[in-house]
Design a protein around this motif. Sequence first.
Motif, PDB file in Angstrom:
ATOM      1  N   SER A  47       3.211   5.261   4.148  1.00 38.20           N
ATOM      2  CA  SER A  47       3.175   6.917   3.750  1.00 38.20           C
ATOM      3  C   SER A  47       3.591   6.862   2.165  1.00 38.20           C
ATOM      4  N   GLY A  48       3.583   7.943   1.788  1.00 35.33           N
ATOM      5  CA  GLY A  48       3.715   7.993   0.040  1.00 35.33           C
ATOM      6  C   GLY A  48       2.833   8.698  -0.696  1.00 35.33           C
ATOM      7  N   SER A  49       3.138   9.100  -1.634  1.00 34.19           N
ATOM      8  CA  SER A  49       2.154   9.910  -2.505  1.00 34.19           C
ATOM      9  C   SER A  49       1.142   8.833  -3.106  1.00 34.19           C
ATOM     10  N   GLN A  50      -0.176   9.334  -2.949  1.00 37.54           N
ATOM     11  CA  GLN A  50      -1.370   8.851  -3.898  1.00 37.54           C
ATOM     12  C   GLN A  50      -1.558   9.211  -5.288  1.00 37.54           C
ATOM     13  N   PRO A  51      -2.117   8.118  -6.112  1.00 34.11           N
ATOM     14  CA  PRO A  51      -2.846   7.041  -5.732  1.00 34.11           C
ATOM     15  C   PRO A  51      -1.549   5.749  -5.590  1.00 34.11           C
ATOM     16  N   VAL A  52      -1.883   4.756  -5.019  1.00 33.00           N
ATOM     17  CA  VAL A  52      -1.042   3.502  -4.790  1.00 33.00           C
ATOM     18  C   VAL A  52      -1.497   2.387  -5.696  1.00 33.00           C
ATOM     19  N   ARG A  53      -0.727   1.933  -6.271  1.00 32.23           N
ATOM     20  CA  ARG A  53      -1.088   0.478  -6.798  1.00 32.23           C
ATOM     21  C   ARG A  53      -0.300  -0.674  -6.138  1.00 32.23           C
ATOM     22  N   LEU A  54      -1.007  -1.659  -5.498  1.00 29.11           N
ATOM     23  CA  LEU A  54      -0.489  -2.512  -4.875  1.00 29.11           C
ATOM     24  C   LEU A  54      -0.349  -3.875  -5.690  1.00 29.11           C
ATOM     25  N   GLU A  55       0.755  -4.556  -5.743  1.00 32.22           N
ATOM     26  CA  GLU A  55       1.345  -5.721  -6.337  1.00 32.22           C
ATOM     27  C   GLU A  55       1.950  -6.795  -5.675  1.00 32.22           C
ATOM     28  N   TRP A  56       1.441  -8.170  -5.469  1.00 32.54           N
ATOM     29  CA  TRP A  56       1.878  -9.045  -4.915  1.00 32.54           C
ATOM     30  C   TRP A  56       2.982  -9.850  -5.735  1.00 32.54           C
ATOM     31  N   LYS A  57       4.223 -10.220  -5.292  1.00 38.15           N
ATOM     32  CA  LYS A  57       4.814 -11.152  -6.081  1.00 38.15           C
ATOM     33  C   LYS A  57       5.917 -12.143  -5.442  1.00 38.15           C
ATOM     34  N   ARG A  58       6.190 -13.230  -5.922  1.00 37.37           N
ATOM     35  CA  ARG A  58       7.171 -14.139  -5.126  1.00 37.37           C
ATOM     36  C   ARG A  58       8.364 -13.909  -5.479  1.00 37.37           C
ATOM     37  N   THR A  59       9.295 -14.377  -4.781  1.00 39.84           N
ATOM     38  CA  THR A  59      10.686 -14.393  -4.721  1.00 39.84           C
ATOM     39  C   THR A  59      11.247 -14.851  -6.265  1.00 39.84           C
ATOM     40  N   ASN A  60      12.234 -13.842  -6.849  1.00 38.13           N
ATOM     41  CA  ASN A  60      12.508 -14.171  -8.141  1.00 38.13           C
ATOM     42  C   ASN A  60      11.234 -14.048  -9.240  1.00 38.13           C
TER      43      ASN A  60
END
Length: 355
Positions: A47-60
């Motif tokens: 859920s949430g407002s659009q548009p959405v930008r997805l980003e993957w990260k590692r710990t720290n």
Amino acid sequence: MDSSTTALLFCSLLWTVCAQAPVVSVEPRSAGVRLGESVSFRCRVVSGSQPVRLEWKRTNNHPLADNVKIGPDGSVLTVGQDSPKVRVTPAGPLRVRLGEPVALECHATGRPRPSITWQRHGTQLVTTKTEDTSTLKVAAVSSEDAGVYVCQAQNTEGVAEVKVEVIVEGGQGAANAPKAPMATVSMAEVTAVEGHTVTMLCQATGSPLPVVSWSKLRAPLPWQHTVVGGVLTLTSVGRQDSGQYICNATNTHGYSQAYTQLEVDSPPYTTSLPDQVRLRPGDTLLLQCLAHGSHPITFRWTRVGRAGMPAGAETIKDGQLLIGQVKLNDSGTYKCVATNHVGSSEALAKVTVKA
């Protein structure tokens, strides 16, 4: 990657993303995979407002590993194998001057970690290695070091290589540039004593490196000879080995010759003509001392066992002994000694005077 590491990575990622609006979920939450296998995770917007930008990260906020791939829309992350990638520093073509040091560093990435080798003309070279780098070093380059070097990285996913050309420069141009031969000998004239060993050295420059051979002017080389690395060796030389020797240097761009004159000196070999003679009192005695050997040769006549030569005896030209009118007491053995700068030898003649 084991299952515990995977869970830590993506649970942390889920918490980071879910702490912000909009709301997302990651499927699966964790995964266990075997070495060499791959696994994918999908980030879904709940859920949430659009548009959405997805980003993957590692710990720290650590950077993603080389074998981690993100899909086109950013929603799918795949962890798996990765074929090698290679980078060489400095990139070619590399120009260096004759005698200078060279270091070529090859850096390779990939999963599994690739093995790295340096090759030239299909032969593997000795290098200095770290975890993901192989360094090829030459302390002082020569013209023979010019050419193309290949860094190759290989793992189970494939092979990658980078070529770098090394150009060696020196003098008035490239040391490896085509060049006609130039032959030189260490000595233009050689004098030796019969029975000794003689060596003659020939050196040749040119590119490609010339082929060096030896020959003799108007005659074959002596049968007791060897040629190794431009060095001609003659064993137990004789006077017949005297003459002009020719060093021949040849490559695809021409030929060159250099010359050495050999003179073989020998001691005298002496004979008396005649070696026996019978005379009557009053006859004339003429003995000829013959000698073969290196000139000049000197001659000396003596009488064996007597204090001196008979009265009236004289040595005339070319080793001849002359007694004008012999007497009975002129009988005896006469000796001729022939001498040159190498040595001496002698010959005997028996003279008998009877009435």
